[in-house]
Design a protein around this motif. Structure first.
Motif, PDB file in Angstrom:
ATOM      1  N   UNK A  95      54.223  56.332  87.436  1.00 57.66           N
ATOM      2  CA  UNK A  95      53.603  56.142  86.131  1.00 57.66           C
ATOM      3  C   UNK A  95      54.440  55.350  85.134  1.00 57.66           C
ATOM      4  N   UNK A  96      55.703  55.116  85.430  1.00 54.51           N
ATOM      5  CA  UNK A  96      56.570  54.455  84.463  1.00 54.51           C
ATOM      6  C   UNK A  96      56.354  52.945  84.508  1.00 54.51           C
ATOM      7  N   UNK A  97      56.179  52.351  83.347  1.00 52.64           N
ATOM      8  CA  UNK A  97      56.025  50.897  83.248  1.00 52.64           C
ATOM      9  C   UNK A  97      57.427  50.277  83.234  1.00 52.64           C
ATOM     10  N   UNK A  98      57.995  50.129  84.425  1.00 52.21           N
ATOM     11  CA  UNK A  98      59.383  49.682  84.507  1.00 52.21           C
ATOM     12  C   UNK A  98      59.567  48.244  84.038  1.00 52.21           C
ATOM     13  N   UNK A  99      58.563  47.431  84.194  1.00 49.26           N
ATOM     14  CA  UNK A  99      58.713  46.051  83.706  1.00 49.26           C
ATOM     15  C   UNK A  99      58.990  46.056  82.199  1.00 49.26           C
ATOM     16  N   UNK A 100      58.262  46.877  81.456  1.00 46.23           N
ATOM     17  CA  UNK A 100      58.484  46.956  80.013  1.00 46.23           C
ATOM     18  C   UNK A 100      59.818  47.626  79.673  1.00 46.23           C
ATOM     19  N   UNK A 101      60.173  48.668  80.425  1.00 50.08           N
ATOM     20  CA  UNK A 101      61.448  49.346  80.175  1.00 50.08           C
ATOM     21  C   UNK A 101      62.616  48.401  80.452  1.00 50.08           C
ATOM     22  N   UNK A 102      62.565  47.692  81.584  1.00 51.67           N
ATOM     23  CA  UNK A 102      63.632  46.743  81.907  1.00 51.67           C
ATOM     24  C   UNK A 102      63.693  45.613  80.874  1.00 51.67           C
ATOM     25  N   UNK A 103      62.535  45.146  80.470  1.00 50.45           N
ATOM     26  CA  UNK A 103      62.501  44.083  79.457  1.00 50.45           C
ATOM     27  C   UNK A 103      63.171  44.547  78.172  1.00 50.45           C
ATOM     28  N   UNK A 104      62.912  45.779  77.784  1.00 54.63           N
ATOM     29  CA  UNK A 104      63.497  46.308  76.552  1.00 54.63           C
ATOM     30  C   UNK A 104      65.015  46.438  76.686  1.00 54.63           C
ATOM     31  N   UNK A 105      65.475  46.978  77.800  1.00 57.40           N
ATOM     32  CA  UNK A 105      66.915  47.129  78.024  1.00 57.40           C
ATOM     33  C   UNK A 105      67.593  45.762  78.021  1.00 57.40           C
ATOM     34  N   UNK A 106      66.970  44.799  78.669  1.00 60.13           N
ATOM     35  CA  UNK A 106      67.520  43.435  78.709  1.00 60.13           C
ATOM     36  C   UNK A 106      67.557  42.827  77.314  1.00 60.13           C
ATOM     37  N   UNK A 107      66.513  43.072  76.524  1.00 61.07           N
ATOM     38  CA  UNK A 107      66.439  42.470  75.189  1.00 61.07           C
ATOM     39  C   UNK A 107      67.533  42.990  74.267  1.00 61.07           C
ATOM     40  N   UNK A 108      68.080  44.166  74.592  1.00 57.42           N
ATOM     41  CA  UNK A 108      69.145  44.738  73.776  1.00 57.42           C
ATOM     42  C   UNK A 108      70.532  44.255  74.224  1.00 57.42           C
ATOM     43  N   UNK A 109      70.541  43.375  75.213  1.00 55.42           N
ATOM     44  CA  UNK A 109      71.795  42.771  75.644  1.00 55.42           C
ATOM     45  C   UNK A 109      72.605  43.608  76.603  1.00 55.42           C
ATOM     46  N   UNK A 110      71.976  44.515  77.324  1.00 58.40           N
ATOM     47  CA  UNK A 110      72.704  45.387  78.244  1.00 58.40           C
ATOM     48  C   UNK A 110      73.269  44.591  79.417  1.00 58.40           C
TER      49      UNK A 110
END
Length: 310
Positions: free
Chosen positions: A264-279
């Protein structure tokens, strides 16, 4: 080499399994070291573990590491690294260095799943934990690891939760004093109530509070997305709220604790968010394969390509 046999046979395997490997995916899997710069395959540093690709790479850990690198993975994690023979640790470290792979977490200490240790305030249990942290410093140096997993163990039902928290904080302060001179970080992992009932640390706000109290660069959060989806949900806001104390992520979809795209987890959006924060750190693939055999291993690779295509 088993990897060379794999490269020759992958097209036939994919056809038989009914998995479409075309375009860039085909080039990456079939000719991993020839025409494509795999160091830029993924936007984030996803870290497989031993056994995840054993049907393609075989049982030898060195062959498995090389297979991971051939598929574009730039990191690796191994919960059981501390228990491996010294010679094996050294060989694995050399392979990771040769393939430009970052070593992720290993478990730093004995985890008390059924009885309290750190939460109890017991001095002997504290000494045991601190000695294991000292041992883990040597392992980290040997395998070029920056992070090690810490789980504070079971709750102490005979003590108020605030006293337990104070005991945990004091122990972690002493552990941080051991780690700081070596620039190493223990990452505290909250675990969900369903898979691990009765553990002291279960939620990201709780881990955040403890890290703030310890106040050390050597004590941070391991945000396991699978566990926190079950425990508290609200993933992206909680990641944001804990951001300055998060040093490491782990991955698993829910239900099933398998690769992204299976739950159920939308990993594409979660990964995109983590990437956008410069991780720039590691995201450990601490999950199973939803399908067995070679078909399942290819499905894992393709799931990460899909989820990383933001």
């Amino acid at each position: 080499m088993k990897r060379r046999l794999f490269i020759k046979k992958t097209t036939a395997t994919a056809s038989l399994l009914g998995i479409g490997i075309t375009g860039i995916n085909a080039m990456n899997i079939l000719h991993p070291n020839k025409t494509t710069n795999l160091s830029n395959m993924f936007k984030l540093n996803y870290a497989p573990h031993l056994g995840m690709f054993k049907n393609h790479a075989g049982n030898d850990p060195i062959d498995q590491l090389n297979f991971m690198a051939d598929q574009g993975f730039t990191a690796f994690e191994d919960n059981g690294m501390k228990g491996r023979a010294l010679e094996t640790q050294e060989k694995m470290a050399k392979t990771m260095s040769d393939r430009n792979m970052t070593m992720g977490v290993f478990v730093a200490h004995k985890i008390y799943w059924k009885e309290p240790n750190l939460a109890s305030g017991d001095i002997d249990k504290r000494k045991e934990f601190l000695n294991e942290i000292k041992e883990s410093v040597e392992v980290a140096k040997r395998v070029n690891a920056k992070w090690m997993t810490v789980v504070p163990g079971h709750v102490d039902l005979r003590q108020n939760i605030h006293y337990q928290t104070a005991h945990v904080i004091e122990t972690l302060k002493q552990a941080s004093a051991i780690l700081e001179p070596h620039n190493l970080t223990m990452v505290l992992e909250p675990l969900n109530f369903r898979n691990h009932p009765g553990l002291f640390l279960s939620e990201s706000p709780q881990a955040y509070q403890i890290c703030k109290a310890v106040n050390s660069p050597s004590c941070k959060i391991l945000f396991d997305i699978y566990h926190q989806q079950i425990q508290e949900g609200n993933l992206i806001p909680n990641i944001d709220n804990c951001w300055d104390e998060i040093a490491y992520f782990q991955i698993g979809d829910n239900p099933g604790r398998n690769e992204p795209t299976t739950g159920e987890i939308n990993y594409k959006n979660v990964f995109k968010h983590i990437h956008s924060k410069g991780f720039k750190g590691v995201l450990g693939m601490e999950h199973g394969n939803s399908i067995s055999g070679k078909e399942g291993e290819l499905s894992v690779i393709n799931a990460y390509k899909e989820s990383d295509s933001f």
